[in-house]
Design a protein around this motif. Sequence first.
Motif, PDB file in Angstrom:
ATOM      1  N   GLY A   1       1.056  -1.239   0.009  1.00 58.14           N
ATOM      2  CA  GLY A   1       0.052  -0.101   0.110  1.00 58.14           C
ATOM      3  C   GLY A   1       0.810   1.314  -0.120  1.00 58.14           C
ATOM      4  O   GLY A   1       2.049   1.173   0.516  1.00 58.14           O
ATOM      5  N   TYR A   2       0.368   2.386  -0.634  1.00 62.82           N
ATOM      6  CA  TYR A   2       1.177   3.647  -0.439  1.00 62.82           C
ATOM      7  C   TYR A   2       0.424   4.894  -0.141  1.00 62.82           C
ATOM      8  O   TYR A   2      -1.019   4.663   0.015  1.00 62.82           O
ATOM      9  CB  TYR A   2       1.638   3.830  -2.110  1.00 62.82           C
ATOM     10  N   LEU A   3       1.020   5.792   0.261  1.00 63.41           N
ATOM     11  CA  LEU A   3       0.489   7.193   0.656  1.00 63.41           C
ATOM     12  C   LEU A   3       1.168   7.932   0.101  1.00 63.41           C
ATOM     13  O   LEU A   3       2.508   8.018   0.300  1.00 63.41           O
ATOM     14  CB  LEU A   3       0.388   7.485   2.191  1.00 63.41           C
ATOM     15  N   ILE A   4       0.612   8.959  -0.672  1.00 68.69           N
ATOM     16  CA  ILE A   4       1.569  10.142  -1.549  1.00 68.69           C
ATOM     17  C   ILE A   4       0.820  11.381  -0.871  1.00 68.69           C
ATOM     18  O   ILE A   4      -0.123  11.699  -0.864  1.00 68.69           O
ATOM     19  CB  ILE A   4       1.340  10.139  -2.713  1.00 68.69           C
ATOM     20  N   LEU A   5       1.696  12.142  -0.080  1.00 66.86           N
ATOM     21  CA  LEU A   5       1.350  13.406   0.788  1.00 66.86           C
ATOM     22  C   LEU A   5       2.048  14.555   0.274  1.00 66.86           C
ATOM     23  O   LEU A   5       3.420  14.394  -0.208  1.00 66.86           O
ATOM     24  CB  LEU A   5       1.871  13.212   2.031  1.00 66.86           C
ATOM     25  N   ARG A   6       1.206  15.475  -0.275  1.00 63.06           N
ATOM     26  CA  ARG A   6       1.597  16.649  -0.721  1.00 63.06           C
ATOM     27  C   ARG A   6       1.510  17.884   0.213  1.00 63.06           C
ATOM     28  O   ARG A   6       0.551  18.630   0.101  1.00 63.06           O
ATOM     29  CB  ARG A   6       0.722  17.029  -2.145  1.00 63.06           C
ATOM     30  N   PRO A   7       2.468  18.057   1.108  1.00 60.49           N
ATOM     31  CA  PRO A   7       2.322  19.237   1.969  1.00 60.49           C
ATOM     32  C   PRO A   7       2.678  20.600   1.334  1.00 60.49           C
ATOM     33  O   PRO A   7       3.255  20.651   0.320  1.00 60.49           O
ATOM     34  CB  PRO A   7       3.466  18.795   3.061  1.00 60.49           C
ATOM     35  N   THR A   8       2.000  21.575   1.838  1.00 55.44           N
ATOM     36  CA  THR A   8       2.578  23.084   1.246  1.00 55.44           C
ATOM     37  C   THR A   8       3.729  23.316   2.082  1.00 55.44           C
ATOM     38  O   THR A   8       4.522  22.750   2.131  1.00 55.44           O
ATOM     39  CB  THR A   8       1.179  23.998   1.667  1.00 55.44           C
TER      40      THR A   8
END
Length: 565
Positions: free
Chosen positions: A156-163
Motif C-alpha cells: 500500500g502507498y500514501l503520497i502526501l503533498r504538504p504545502t
Amino acid sequence: MRVVVAGALGGIGQHLVARLQGEHDVTGVVRSLPSRSASRSRANYVASSDRDGLRDCLQSADVIIHAALDPRKHGKALVRTNNAFTRELLELSKGGTARLFVYFSSWVVYSGTPQGPEGYRESDRLETDGKLDSYTRLKLLDERTVRDSCESSGIGYLILRPTVVVGPGMDRYGRGAVRLPIGVAGGTLNLIHVNDLCETVDRLIEHGVVNEVFNLGGDDVPSEDFFVAAARAAGTRMRFPSLVQRSKRVFPSTLWFLKSEVRLRSERVRETTGFVPARSLDELVAPNPLRDGEADSLDTMRRIQESGVSFKAYGAGYAAVLSPLRRVELERRIRLTPHRGIVSLHGDVVTVKSGTRLSEITDVLDKVDLTLATMPEFMGATAGACFFVDIHGSSNEYFSVADLILEVKYLDSNGDERTAKRGDSDWDALRRRDDRFFLTEVTFQCERSGYLTKRIEFLDDEKLTAYFEQEHRKNLSTVIQWFPHYGTFMVHHINRADSAPPNAARPTGTARAMPYRFVRWVYAARLRGKDNPLRAPRSNPRVVPSCEGPRAERLSAAKPAGLRH
C-alpha cells in the motif's frame, strides 16, 4: 509496529522520529550516522550507504516513510540521484513485511497544471510539461515511481503533498523569510506547522489508510499578509518593491504559488483523520525558539520541548564556545543564561534559576554574610552547570560544587515542573541527562562567611610527590604550579582564619601559565614588607627573598571565568 524513516535527520524526518518513537520501534535511514549525542534517542540509525543494513531494516518494517532529499546535486543530477534512491528503497522493501510506503511529495506538483474553478484537488490530472524546475520534476517522477512500484508489489502507498512546512528546524519560511525585508504581493501562501503534519501522518498510519493521495495544508493566505506577519514577528518592516513584482515571471516553478492566487483543497485528509489544524498566521510565523537559541522562561522551555526536536541546554562557559563545532543538524543548542535570578534565600539555603552565574549568587550571599562552602575556579559557571559537571572547588572537604546541591527542579516530558532531592533514586540518572532536558532551579547549601589565608612557598621538585600523596591534605585547599625546567614548584597553602592578620598582603590572583622569573618578580613586588618570608628553593639562590603575610580574603571574593551547563 516497526517504522523506517528515510531522511530521519532532515527537517520533517527528525520530527517524525521524535513523535513515532514513543509508540513504535523506529529506525532512521541517514546519509551519515549521527553523533553519540543524537544516538541516545530511542531510535536506531542505519546509513543509506550500508546496503545490507538498509535491506535488513526495510525487509522487517511494517511502515516505510520516505522523507529524504539529497540537495547537494542540481539540475538533472538532482532528479537522477534522488529518484535512484527512491527506487532503491522500493526495491529493497519488496518481499518483506511492509504494508505501507509513505512518500513525501510537495504541492509544487501542481505548478504546471491549470487551476480549476474550485482550486487544486488530489484528483487533478497533473501536467508534466512546460517550464518546470528540477525539484518539481523530481516530485512528479517520484510520485509515478512510488505508485507503479507499490501497485506491482502489493504494498500500500500514501503520497502526501504538504504545502509550506514551518516550525522548529524549518528555516526557509516563517521568520526565515524576512532575512531581507522584501515581500511579494499578489500571490498565495499556504502554511502547515511541522507538528500538525506529524499528527496527520500518525493518524493516517493508525487508521490504516492506503493507496491514497492527500494534500496537507492549512488556510490559503494572501502573500502580502504572510510577509507582513513574518516581518512583524521579526521586529522589522516589510517592503514590496515594484521591481520584485515585475520579476515574478522568472520565478521557478517551486515558487509558482507566489506568481498568482492559488487555492489548495485539503479537506479530504481532514475528513479521513478527523484532525483539523487550527493555528493563526501569527503562530505559524512566530520566531523559532530553537533558532533563537535562548530560553528565558518556563513557557519558552515548554514550547521548545513540544517541538519534538532534539536539543541541549547550555549555561555560560567555554563549552558553549566549542559546541557550535558540533553538527548543527543533529543538535540544537539552547542557552539558559537569560533564565537567571535568585528565587529564595532562607536561613543557610539559597535557591536560584538554573541560568544564574555563581558570581551573581555569591554577590547576594556576601550581603548577608553567607557563602558557598567551596569556591570553584570558574565563577562565571551557571548554577545548572554545577549539577551536571563536577566543577572542582577550593575545599578538600567537598569534591565539587555539586556536593552542595540539595535539590533541583526540572521539566518532565509533559512540561510539568518536578522536584528531585539529593538521595532520591533518580538523582544520578538526572545528572546524566542532557538531551531534551531543562533544569529550571537549583538549591545550594550555604555556610557563614569567614576569612581565608594564603601562604606561598617555592619548593624543590623532590617534595612534589609528597604533596600529591598526602601534604595537600594539611590545607583546606592546595594549589600547585610546577616549573620543571627550574626544578621547583610553587604551592599556595589556603586555610581558614578567624580574622584578617594585621600585616597581610592584599589579595592577589594566581599568575597562571606565566614564565617562572616573571612569577617570582610579581610575588616579590607584591609581598615585600609583609609577614613571613617567601621561601626559595636551595637550587635557585639568585631569587631575592621577599615577605608575605597570610592573605586575608572573603570566601566569596574571587570571580573567575565560566563553564558549561
